[in-house]
Design a protein around this motif. Structure first.
Motif, PDB file in Angstrom:
ATOM      1  N   LEU A   1       0.819  -1.230   0.000  1.00 53.80           N
ATOM      2  CA  LEU A   1       0.000   0.000   0.000  1.00 53.80           C
ATOM      3  C   LEU A   1       0.846   1.272   0.000  1.00 53.80           C
ATOM      4  O   LEU A   1       0.402   2.340  -0.427  1.00 53.80           O
ATOM      5  N   LEU A   2       2.091   1.154   0.525  1.00 52.23           N
ATOM      6  CA  LEU A   2       2.948   2.341   0.708  1.00 52.23           C
ATOM      7  C   LEU A   2       3.099   3.249  -0.515  1.00 52.23           C
ATOM      8  O   LEU A   2       3.098   4.474  -0.369  1.00 52.23           O
ATOM      9  N   PRO A   3       3.261   2.712  -1.720  1.00 53.31           N
ATOM     10  CA  PRO A   3       3.426   3.624  -2.866  1.00 53.31           C
ATOM     11  C   PRO A   3       2.201   4.496  -3.130  1.00 53.31           C
ATOM     12  O   PRO A   3       2.289   5.488  -3.850  1.00 53.31           O
ATOM     13  N   HIS A   4       1.052   4.125  -2.546  1.00 51.85           N
ATOM     14  CA  HIS A   4      -0.186   4.846  -2.868  1.00 51.85           C
ATOM     15  C   HIS A   4      -0.626   5.828  -1.789  1.00 51.85           C
ATOM     16  O   HIS A   4      -1.202   6.864  -2.086  1.00 51.85           O
ATOM     17  N   TRP A   5      -0.418   5.456  -0.530  1.00 49.48           N
ATOM     18  CA  TRP A   5      -0.903   6.298   0.573  1.00 49.48           C
ATOM     19  C   TRP A   5       0.121   6.315   1.695  1.00 49.48           C
ATOM     20  O   TRP A   5       1.007   5.462   1.762  1.00 49.48           O
ATOM     21  N   TYR A   6      -0.051   7.271   2.609  1.00 50.95           N
ATOM     22  CA  TYR A   6       0.762   7.276   3.829  1.00 50.95           C
ATOM     23  C   TYR A   6       0.099   6.302   4.804  1.00 50.95           C
ATOM     24  O   TYR A   6      -1.032   6.516   5.255  1.00 50.95           O
ATOM     25  N   VAL A   7       0.780   5.207   5.088  1.00 45.84           N
ATOM     26  CA  VAL A   7       0.185   4.082   5.826  1.00 45.84           C
ATOM     27  C   VAL A   7       1.013   3.819   7.078  1.00 45.84           C
ATOM     28  O   VAL A   7       2.234   3.996   7.077  1.00 45.84           O
ATOM     29  N   ASP A   8       0.348   3.382   8.156  1.00 44.29           N
ATOM     30  CA  ASP A   8       1.075   3.031   9.379  1.00 44.29           C
ATOM     31  C   ASP A   8       1.048   1.509   9.556  1.00 44.29           C
ATOM     32  O   ASP A   8       0.070   0.848   9.195  1.00 44.29           O
ATOM     33  N   TYR A   9       2.135   0.992  10.125  1.00 39.95           N
ATOM     34  CA  TYR A   9       2.165  -0.420  10.520  1.00 39.95           C
ATOM     35  C   TYR A   9       2.310  -0.436  12.027  1.00 39.95           C
ATOM     36  O   TYR A   9       3.225   0.185  12.571  1.00 39.95           O
ATOM     37  N   ASP A  10       1.389  -1.101  12.739  1.00 34.80           N
ATOM     38  CA  ASP A  10       1.420  -1.058  14.204  1.00 34.80           C
ATOM     39  C   ASP A  10       1.165  -2.459  14.759  1.00 34.80           C
ATOM     40  O   ASP A  10       0.109  -3.055  14.517  1.00 34.80           O
ATOM     41  N   GLU A  11       2.155  -2.969  15.498  1.00 34.99           N
ATOM     42  CA  GLU A  11       1.995  -4.342  16.012  1.00 34.99           C
ATOM     43  C   GLU A  11       1.990  -4.374  17.545  1.00 34.99           C
ATOM     44  O   GLU A  11       1.981  -5.444  18.140  1.00 34.99           O
TER      45      GLU A  11
END
Ligand code: GAP
Length: 466
Positions: free
Chosen positions: A397-407
């Motif tokens: 998804l990163l190339p399209h939107w500003y996305v967070d990964y949270d674990e």
């Protein structure tokens, strides 16, 4: 209906608190004890600022064939500010309390006591006498009769231009971006060959040594403006003025997504108009502390170009080759403060919802184009390949939107964190994902969850995020 004062203060306090907690706005120079009225925009704040700037630039420059961009210097020749009138007129009336040394901006002090326009048209002497007669007390120490006489205070920050002290020239940090546009009118006109009417837009920092900087980021000494000067033929300014007020309101409601009931247009009365303006309206927002100016739209006549022509001795007239005439254009200027817009966006978006069992959810209902992050990806657990699968989706998804990964932490807590950041969608990867290639997607406002295939995730998001 007006909110009680305590409630208003409480809601501003909640906005200040969530701004710090979620990395939107930090107090300036905090580790050194702070520097009053300065603020730093954190990782989520800078995203919102950049989104607002991009949306403004798209609507005011890229989508139009009659507006061009500019980025002029903060430091301009000091004659610019003599010509514009800022050296002699850019003053606020101030007075001090002789007892506790509190400094007050007299017009705002009176307006707080007696309502909008209470100081309009009053001379310094009249202001001094009025406050004495009314017996108003100092708001800090409560003393009566301890105010100095009202006097003028110039709001421009002075600095020195040059390496050696003797040769240095006193210059100012610009108090508005507009003058950088006026002094480049000839340059832009020559290279673009645009025909009147056309506009020049710019975004940049401005500085004013405000006497009473207050209300969080509403009135600060360093702020950012998004201004556009629209050059038109004398006699057409009235219709352009109306056009730009409507255009700005349309951008605020339909593009930024502010609620229409929190916006109003306030036309300046004749006695309130600046000496160079033949009409001015403020677009005001209903902040928690009351209605406040968000965007000033002013019809500035040919005042600025006339002044710069006279002070610089350059011919700044526009040559209309078809009509075979030369003239100084009139100007209509929509001038917006980015930080005030940011505050309006935060106030509009902020909600505390009471869910089951008195559970309070704080959520920021940002428009999707304004939200700092568009999607957050969570693995249910940090093991069994769930994290690897979630990272794979994140990378995709990163190339399209500003996305967070949270674990980290329980899923419920991660949802709540992203509610406070205003992230429109959260995607959870669980054990079923490994079996059937589906994920749970949760929508921020409704909290509704649905199961969708990873293969259709991107198209799902593309349909919902512009
Ligand atoms: N060129 C015209 C001009 O600068 P202004 O009404 O003084 O007009 C335009 O400023 C906008 O800039 C205001 O409507 C407000 O949004 C913003 N602004 C002005 N002073 C500010 C301050 N001290 N802090 C934050 N924003 C400010």
């Amino acid at each position: 209906m007006a909110q009680p004062k305590e409630k208003e203060e409480q809601s501003l306090k909640s906005i200040v608190a969530v701004s710090k907690r979620r990395g939107f706005v930090f107090p300036g120079s905090e580790i050194y004890g702070g520097l009053s009225n300065t603020f730093d925009y954190g990782p989520n704040g800078v995203e919102v600022l950049n989104n607002l700037k991009r949306l403004w630039w798209e609507y005011f420059v890229h989508r139009r064939d009659d507006i061009l961009g500019l980025d002029s210097s903060i430091l301009l020749h000091p004659r610019v500010w003599e010509a514009s009138g800022h050296v002699s007129n850019f003053n606020d009336p101030l007075m001090d309390c002789k007892k506790c040394k509190t400094r007050l901006r007299v017009d705002k002090f009176l307006e707080d006591k007696e309502g909008d326009g209470a100081a309009t048209g009053k001379s310094l002497e009249e202001l001094t006498n009025h406050i004495k007669e009314k017996g108003y007390a100092c708001p800090s120490c409560g003393s009566v009769g301890t105010f100095t006489e009202a006097r003028q205070f110039n709001l421009m920050f002075k600095t020195a231009h040059g390496a050696s002290e003797e040769g240095a020239m006193d210059i100012y940090l610009r108090p508005e971006t507009a003058q950088g546009i006026f002094i480049n009118f000839k340059n832009v006109n020559q290279i673009s060959r645009k025909k009147i009417p056309f506009g020049i837009a710019q975004i940049g920092k401005s500085f004013r040594n405000e006497i009473m900087a207050r209300q969080f980021i509403f009135r600060t000494r360093e702020f950012e403006q998004m201004e556009m000067e629209f050059f038109c033929e004398p006699g057409t300014q009235k219709e352009w003025f109306k056009y730009w007020v409507d255009y700005c309101m349309n951008w605020l409601t339909n593009v930024v997504g502010l609620k229409a009931e929190n916006l109003r247009v306030r036309e300046h009365a004749k006695e309130e108009l600046s000496f160079y303006s033949d009409s001015t309206s403020d677009i005001e927002y209903k902040y928690p502390f009351g209605w406040g100016e968000l965007w000033g739209v002013a019809s500035r006549t040919d005042y600025d170009l006339t002044q710069h022509e006279s002070f610089s001795s350059e011919d700044l007239k526009y040559h209309d080759l078809e009509a075979k005439k030369k003239y100084l254009p009139y100007v209509v200027e929509p001038a917006l403060g980015l930080n005030r817009l940011f505050l309006a966006v935060m106030c509009d978006a902020y909600e505390e919802q009471t869910l089951e069992k008195e559970d309070i959810r704080t959520v920021l209902h940002f428009g999707k184009r304004v939200a700092p992050m568009k999607v957050a990806i969570f693995p249910l657990m940090k093991k069994d390949g769930l994290d690897a699968k979630a990272k794979e989706i994140y990378q995709d998804l990163l190339p399209h939107w500003y996305v967070d990964y949270d674990e980290s932490g329980a899923i419920g807590k991660r949802y709540r964190r992203h509610d406070e950041i205003g992230t429109p969608f959260c995607v959870t990867v669980d054990y079923d994902t490994l079996q059937d290639g589906t994920v749970t997607i949760r929508e921020r406002d409704s909290m509704k969850q649905e199961r969708i295939a990873i293969t259709s995730l991107k198209s799902y998001l593309f349909e919902r995020i512009l």
